[in-house]
Design a protein around this motif. Structure first.
Motif, PDB file in Angstrom:
ATOM      1  N   SER A  89       1.088  -1.189   0.300  1.00  0.00           N
ATOM      2  CA  SER A  89      -0.163  -0.096   0.248  1.00  0.00           C
ATOM      3  C   SER A  89       0.953   1.467  -0.259  1.00  0.00           C
ATOM      4  CB  SER A  89      -0.599  -0.019   1.422  1.00  0.00           C
ATOM      5  OG  SER A  89      -1.855  -1.021   1.260  1.00  0.00           O
ATOM      6  N   VAL A  90      -0.158   2.381  -0.745  1.00  0.00           N
ATOM      7  CA  VAL A  90       1.615   3.351  -1.723  1.00  0.00           C
ATOM      8  C   VAL A  90       0.432   4.608  -1.188  1.00  0.00           C
ATOM      9  CG1 VAL A  90       3.136   4.923  -2.437  1.00  0.00           C
ATOM     10  CG2 VAL A  90       3.276   2.236  -2.743  1.00  0.00           C
ATOM     11  N   SER A  91       1.253   5.494  -0.624  1.00  0.00           N
ATOM     12  CA  SER A  91      -0.349   6.366  -0.127  1.00  0.00           C
ATOM     13  C   SER A  91       0.454   7.607  -0.446  1.00  0.00           C
ATOM     14  CB  SER A  91      -0.887   7.113   1.184  1.00  0.00           C
ATOM     15  OG  SER A  91      -1.432   5.739   1.739  1.00  0.00           O
ATOM     16  N   ASP A  92      -0.299   8.994  -1.461  1.00  0.00           N
ATOM     17  CA  ASP A  92       0.641   9.685  -1.774  1.00  0.00           C
ATOM     18  C   ASP A  92      -0.720  11.185  -1.875  1.00  0.00           C
ATOM     19  OD1 ASP A  92      -1.204  10.285  -4.484  1.00  0.00           O
ATOM     20  OD2 ASP A  92      -0.079   9.041  -5.376  1.00  0.00           O
ATOM     21  N   ALA A  93       0.072  12.201  -1.487  1.00  0.00           N
ATOM     22  CA  ALA A  93      -1.118  13.667  -1.363  1.00  0.00           C
ATOM     23  C   ALA A  93      -1.709  14.086  -2.756  1.00  0.00           C
ATOM     24  CB  ALA A  93       0.031  14.377  -1.070  1.00  0.00           C
TER      25      ALA A  93
END
Length: 142
Positions: A89-93
């Motif tokens: 899981s990878v989050s960004d803005a």
């Protein structure tokens, strides 16, 4: 929170709160750091086919690279280990969902998202007011 799913069900083994809320592991900022963490997490899983491990590492690199190129950087990173899959899981803005573009001509770039979709058994995108989290699951048969 809006969820765009590229498969029929949520990614098993994914952090239901999203990678940005997990608290551990700390946010990884480069593809190399993220791959290193994934390798460490896989060591206790027993024998895995090398091609499956390489697929997961490539997916990890592509998601982190895309977060930097298109999402303003990585804001969260998580790994979920399920019975028959591992979910990164990878989050960004950015609140923009990834685009899948068919290309008429050859030009550099733009292959990361199609690679992720091809290698994963399941991909979901959770979008909220602070950005998005992509959960990408690679199946393992041991």
């Amino acid at each position: 929170m809006t969820t765009r799913s590229y498969t029929r069900s949520p990614a098993l083994g994914a952090d239901p709160l999203g990678a940005r809320n997990a608290g551990w592991p700390p946010v990884r900022t480069t593809p190399a750091e993220a791959r290193q963490l994934v390798r460490r997490m896989l060591t206790g899983l027993g024998p895995l086919r090398p091609s499956q491990v390489e697929d997961l590492l490539l997916v990890t690199s592509e998601l982190v690279t895309n977060a930097h190129r298109h999402g303003g950087g990585v804001t969260g990173f998580g790994i979920g280990i399920g019975r028959d899959r591992v979910t990164v899981s990878v989050s960004d803005a950015s609140t923009e969902s990834p685009l899948y573009e068919l290309r008429e001509e050859l030009r550099p770039g733009g292959f990361g998202w199609p690679i992720v979709l091809r290698l994963c058994c399941e991909v979901t995108v959770d979008t909220g007011p602070d950005g998005k989290t992509i959960h990408a699951a690679v199946a393992f048969d041991r």
